[in-house]
Write an enzyme that holds these catalytic residues in place. Structure first.
Site, PDB file in Angstrom:
ATOM      1  N   GLY A  47     -24.911 -66.040  60.345  1.00 39.89           N
ATOM      2  CA  GLY A  47     -24.954 -67.469  60.770  1.00 39.89           C
ATOM      3  C   GLY A  47     -25.227 -68.192  62.503  1.00 39.89           C
ATOM      4  O   GLY A  47     -26.414 -68.322  62.125  1.00 39.89           O
ATOM      5  N   ASP A  48     -24.881 -67.657  63.261  1.00 47.17           N
ATOM      6  CA  ASP A  48     -25.409 -67.820  64.307  1.00 47.17           C
ATOM      7  C   ASP A  48     -26.694 -66.549  64.718  1.00 47.17           C
ATOM      8  O   ASP A  48     -27.769 -67.823  65.616  1.00 47.17           O
ATOM      9  CB  ASP A  48     -24.490 -66.779  65.669  1.00 47.17           C
TER      10      ASP A  48
END
Length: 58
Positions: A47-48
């Site tokens: 996600g980062d």
């Protein structure tokens, strides 16, 4: 939920939904990306990475 955020004035919304994929929307566009089937070995920082890539290209 995302539409309420856009209606409140946020220009871009990216919602990560784990194994259900990702949704992006703005005032004029809604995009949905699904996750390919497969074996996930490790999802740490995925996600980062998506958010960093998005920010780098906006």
């Amino acid at each position: 939920m995302c539409k309420k955020i856009v209606d409140a004035g946020v220009e871009h919304v990216v919602m990560l939904m784990a194994d259900k994929g990702t949704v992006y929307l703005n005032k004029n566009t809604i995009l949905q990306a699904s996750i390919p089937k497969g074996i996930v070995k490790n999802s740490v920082c995925s996600g980062d990475s998506l958010v960093a890539g998005f920010i780098a290209h906006t």
